[in-house]
Motif scaffolding. Structure first.
Motif, PDB file in Angstrom:
ATOM      1  N   TRP A  39       0.834  -1.198   0.000  1.00  0.00           N
ATOM      2  CA  TRP A  39       0.000   0.000   0.000  1.00  0.00           C
ATOM      3  C   TRP A  39       0.876   1.258   0.000  1.00  0.00           C
ATOM      4  O   TRP A  39       0.653   2.187  -0.762  1.00  0.00           O
ATOM      5  N   LYS A  42       2.567   1.892  -3.357  1.00  0.00           N
ATOM      6  CA  LYS A  42       1.645   2.443  -4.352  1.00  0.00           C
ATOM      7  C   LYS A  42       1.382   3.920  -4.088  1.00  0.00           C
ATOM      8  O   LYS A  42       1.270   4.715  -5.025  1.00  0.00           O
ATOM      9  N   LYS A  43       1.273   4.306  -2.822  1.00  0.00           N
ATOM     10  CA  LYS A  43       1.049   5.713  -2.482  1.00  0.00           C
ATOM     11  C   LYS A  43       2.243   6.568  -2.907  1.00  0.00           C
ATOM     12  O   LYS A  43       2.075   7.646  -3.470  1.00  0.00           O
ATOM     13  N   PHE A  47       2.330   9.427  -5.818  1.00  0.00           N
ATOM     14  CA  PHE A  47       2.755  10.801  -5.527  1.00  0.00           C
ATOM     15  C   PHE A  47       3.768  11.289  -6.556  1.00  0.00           C
ATOM     16  O   PHE A  47       3.694  12.410  -7.050  1.00  0.00           O
TER      17      PHE A  47
END
Length: 50
Positions: A39, A42-43, A47
């Motif tokens: 997670w 992916k963040k 960004f």
């Protein structure tokens, strides 16, 4: 066991509930860390991708 199956009584007698509980909790913790890392990756990628 009637001689047809494997007798696990010697193996299972050496295990107690606390060992089994710690093994399950450890496996859950590893799965949670892997999910969080995916997670987070992916963040961070999202960004920098914008």
């Amino acid at each position: 066991m009637g001689g047809n199956g494997i007798d696990f009584s010697n193996i299972l007698s050496g295990l107690d509930a606390s060992t089994a509980t710690l093994a399950v909790l450890g496996a859950c913790a590893i799965m949670a860390v892997v999910g969080f890392a995916t997670w987070g990756g992916k963040k961070v990628a999202g960004f920098f991708g914008k």
